[in-house]
Scaffold this motif. Structure first.
Motif, PDB file in Angstrom:
ATOM      1  N   ILE A   1       0.839  -1.203   0.000  1.00  0.00           N
ATOM      2  CA  ILE A   1       0.000   0.000   0.000  1.00  0.00           C
ATOM      3  C   ILE A   1       0.872   1.251   0.000  1.00  0.00           C
ATOM      4  O   ILE A   1       0.605   2.211  -0.733  1.00  0.00           O
ATOM      5  N   LYS A   2       1.941   1.237   0.789  1.00  0.00           N
ATOM      6  CA  LYS A   2       2.866   2.371   0.814  1.00  0.00           C
ATOM      7  C   LYS A   2       3.471   2.588  -0.573  1.00  0.00           C
ATOM      8  O   LYS A   2       3.574   3.724  -1.041  1.00  0.00           O
ATOM      9  N   ASN A   3       3.851   1.504  -1.248  1.00  0.00           N
ATOM     10  CA  ASN A   3       4.422   1.609  -2.598  1.00  0.00           C
ATOM     11  C   ASN A   3       3.434   2.225  -3.579  1.00  0.00           C
ATOM     12  O   ASN A   3       3.809   3.045  -4.421  1.00  0.00           O
ATOM     13  N   ILE A   4       2.167   1.838  -3.478  1.00  0.00           N
ATOM     14  CA  ILE A   4       1.127   2.383  -4.361  1.00  0.00           C
ATOM     15  C   ILE A   4       0.958   3.879  -4.106  1.00  0.00           C
ATOM     16  O   ILE A   4       0.902   4.679  -5.056  1.00  0.00           O
ATOM     17  N   LEU A   5       0.926   4.287  -2.838  1.00  0.00           N
ATOM     18  CA  LEU A   5       0.766   5.703  -2.510  1.00  0.00           C
ATOM     19  C   LEU A   5       1.964   6.530  -2.981  1.00  0.00           C
ATOM     20  O   LEU A   5       1.795   7.645  -3.489  1.00  0.00           O
ATOM     21  N   ILE A   6       3.163   5.988  -2.845  1.00  0.00           N
ATOM     22  CA  ILE A   6       4.358   6.679  -3.345  1.00  0.00           C
ATOM     23  C   ILE A   6       4.281   6.836  -4.859  1.00  0.00           C
ATOM     24  O   ILE A   6       4.582   7.905  -5.394  1.00  0.00           O
ATOM     25  N   SER A   7       3.854   5.798  -5.546  1.00  0.00           N
ATOM     26  CA  SER A   7       3.783   5.883  -7.013  1.00  0.00           C
ATOM     27  C   SER A   7       2.728   6.890  -7.467  1.00  0.00           C
ATOM     28  O   SER A   7       2.936   7.603  -8.457  1.00  0.00           O
ATOM     29  N   ILE A   8       1.629   6.997  -6.744  1.00  0.00           N
ATOM     30  CA  ILE A   8       0.606   7.991  -7.073  1.00  0.00           C
ATOM     31  C   ILE A   8       1.172   9.400  -6.882  1.00  0.00           C
ATOM     32  O   ILE A   8       0.972  10.287  -7.716  1.00  0.00           O
ATOM     33  N   SER A   9       1.906   9.594  -5.788  1.00  0.00           N
ATOM     34  CA  SER A   9       2.514  10.896  -5.519  1.00  0.00           C
ATOM     35  C   SER A   9       3.555  11.248  -6.585  1.00  0.00           C
ATOM     36  O   SER A   9       3.641  12.393  -7.025  1.00  0.00           O
ATOM     37  N   GLN A  10       4.323  10.269  -7.023  1.00  0.00           N
ATOM     38  CA  GLN A  10       5.306  10.505  -8.079  1.00  0.00           C
ATOM     39  C   GLN A  10       4.613  10.818  -9.403  1.00  0.00           C
ATOM     40  O   GLN A  10       5.084  11.671 -10.162  1.00  0.00           O
ATOM     41  N   LEU A  11       3.519  10.138  -9.685  1.00  0.00           N
ATOM     42  CA  LEU A  11       2.757  10.416 -10.901  1.00  0.00           C
ATOM     43  C   LEU A  11       2.204  11.841 -10.869  1.00  0.00           C
ATOM     44  O   LEU A  11       2.326  12.574 -11.853  1.00  0.00           O
ATOM     45  N   LEU A  12       1.618  12.234  -9.753  1.00  0.00           N
ATOM     46  CA  LEU A  12       1.107  13.596  -9.619  1.00  0.00           C
ATOM     47  C   LEU A  12       2.231  14.606  -9.842  1.00  0.00           C
ATOM     48  O   LEU A  12       2.058  15.585 -10.573  1.00  0.00           O
ATOM     49  N   ASN A  13       3.379  14.352  -9.240  1.00  0.00           N
ATOM     50  CA  ASN A  13       4.512  15.249  -9.403  1.00  0.00           C
ATOM     51  C   ASN A  13       4.951  15.335 -10.862  1.00  0.00           C
ATOM     52  O   ASN A  13       5.256  16.416 -11.364  1.00  0.00           O
ATOM     53  N   SER A  14       4.962  14.213 -11.548  1.00  0.00           N
ATOM     54  CA  SER A  14       5.338  14.203 -12.973  1.00  0.00           C
ATOM     55  C   SER A  14       4.332  14.969 -13.828  1.00  0.00           C
ATOM     56  O   SER A  14       4.728  15.727 -14.719  1.00  0.00           O
ATOM     57  N   ILE A  15       3.058  14.776 -13.546  1.00  0.00           N
ATOM     58  CA  ILE A  15       2.011  15.482 -14.292  1.00  0.00           C
ATOM     59  C   ILE A  15       2.155  16.989 -14.113  1.00  0.00           C
ATOM     60  O   ILE A  15       1.921  17.760 -15.042  1.00  0.00           O
ATOM     61  N   LEU A  16       2.617  17.389 -12.927  1.00  0.00           N
ATOM     62  CA  LEU A  16       2.797  18.812 -12.627  1.00  0.00           C
ATOM     63  C   LEU A  16       4.215  19.287 -12.943  1.00  0.00           C
ATOM     64  O   LEU A  16       4.726  20.218 -12.334  1.00  0.00           O
ATOM     65  N   PHE A  17       4.846  18.616 -13.922  1.00  0.00           N
ATOM     66  CA  PHE A  17       6.154  19.002 -14.476  1.00  0.00           C
ATOM     67  C   PHE A  17       7.314  18.867 -13.490  1.00  0.00           C
ATOM     68  O   PHE A  17       8.303  19.585 -13.597  1.00  0.00           O
ATOM     69  N   GLY A  18       7.194  17.925 -12.551  1.00  0.00           N
ATOM     70  CA  GLY A  18       8.288  17.674 -11.613  1.00  0.00           C
ATOM     71  C   GLY A  18       9.119  16.487 -12.045  1.00  0.00           C
ATOM     72  O   GLY A  18       8.865  15.868 -13.084  1.00  0.00           O
ATOM     73  N   TYR A  19      10.122  16.163 -11.236  1.00  0.00           N
ATOM     74  CA  TYR A  19      10.957  14.990 -11.519  1.00  0.00           C
ATOM     75  C   TYR A  19      10.116  13.723 -11.355  1.00  0.00           C
ATOM     76  O   TYR A  19       9.386  13.587 -10.380  1.00  0.00           O
ATOM     77  N   PRO A  20      10.218  12.770 -12.265  1.00  0.00           N
ATOM     78  CA  PRO A  20       9.367  11.587 -12.217  1.00  0.00           C
ATOM     79  C   PRO A  20       9.637  10.661 -11.034  1.00  0.00           C
ATOM     80  O   PRO A  20       8.761   9.897 -10.650  1.00  0.00           O
ATOM     81  N   ASP A  21      10.805  10.740 -10.436  1.00  0.00           N
ATOM     82  CA  ASP A  21      11.104   9.844  -9.325  1.00  0.00           C
ATOM     83  C   ASP A  21      11.032  10.559  -7.971  1.00  0.00           C
ATOM     84  O   ASP A  21      11.472  10.038  -6.966  1.00  0.00           O
ATOM     85  N   GLU A  22      10.450  11.754  -7.954  1.00  0.00           N
ATOM     86  CA  GLU A  22      10.335  12.524  -6.712  1.00  0.00           C
ATOM     87  C   GLU A  22       8.864  12.593  -6.314  1.00  0.00           C
ATOM     88  O   GLU A  22       7.993  12.801  -7.157  1.00  0.00           O
ATOM     89  N   THR A  23       8.573  12.413  -5.039  1.00  0.00           N
ATOM     90  CA  THR A  23       7.185  12.544  -4.603  1.00  0.00           C
ATOM     91  C   THR A  23       6.794  14.013  -4.566  1.00  0.00           C
ATOM     92  O   THR A  23       7.640  14.902  -4.470  1.00  0.00           O
ATOM     93  N   PHE A  24       5.497  14.250  -4.632  1.00  0.00           N
ATOM     94  CA  PHE A  24       5.013  15.626  -4.601  1.00  0.00           C
ATOM     95  C   PHE A  24       5.324  16.284  -3.264  1.00  0.00           C
ATOM     96  O   PHE A  24       5.644  17.474  -3.206  1.00  0.00           O
ATOM     97  N   ALA A  25       5.271  15.528  -2.177  1.00  0.00           N
ATOM     98  CA  ALA A  25       5.586  16.083  -0.857  1.00  0.00           C
ATOM     99  C   ALA A  25       7.050  16.508  -0.780  1.00  0.00           C
ATOM    100  O   ALA A  25       7.367  17.580  -0.251  1.00  0.00           O
TER     101      ALA A  25
END
Length: 83
Positions: free
Chosen positions: A5-29
């Motif tokens: 579950i933690k892995n899924i939440l991290i991947s969602i955060s990374q996806l959100l960050n990527s969509i918002l023009f951030g680094y793909p391997d960085e979480t939004f937080a």
């Protein structure tokens, strides 16, 4: 199961960050903390909202700062990648 579950939440955060023009391997937080530290108003606000949300719902404080520290220390990478 907890790690899954933690892995899924991290991947969602990374996806959100990527969509918002951030680094793909960085979480939004982690990005929010990094950019808030640079004085970016939008990220100061998002970091505050994320931190308050985590404190209220999980009791976990300073989530953005801890997420940033984990990114810097590469703690979210699987141990399968250790060389």
């Amino acid at each position: 199961m907890k790690q899954y579950i933690k892995n899924i939440l991290i991947s969602i955060s990374q996806l959100l960050n990527s969509i918002l023009f951030g680094y793909p391997d960085e979480t939004f937080a982690a990005r929010s903390y990094r950019k808030a530290y640079e004085g970016k108003l939008f990220f100061i606000v998002t970091c505050f909202i994320i931190d308050i949300s985590f404190a209220i719902f999980t009791g976990y404080r300073n989530h953005c700062q801890k997420a940033h520290e984990e990114e810097v220390l590469n703690k979210q990478t699987s141990s399968d990648y250790d060389v």
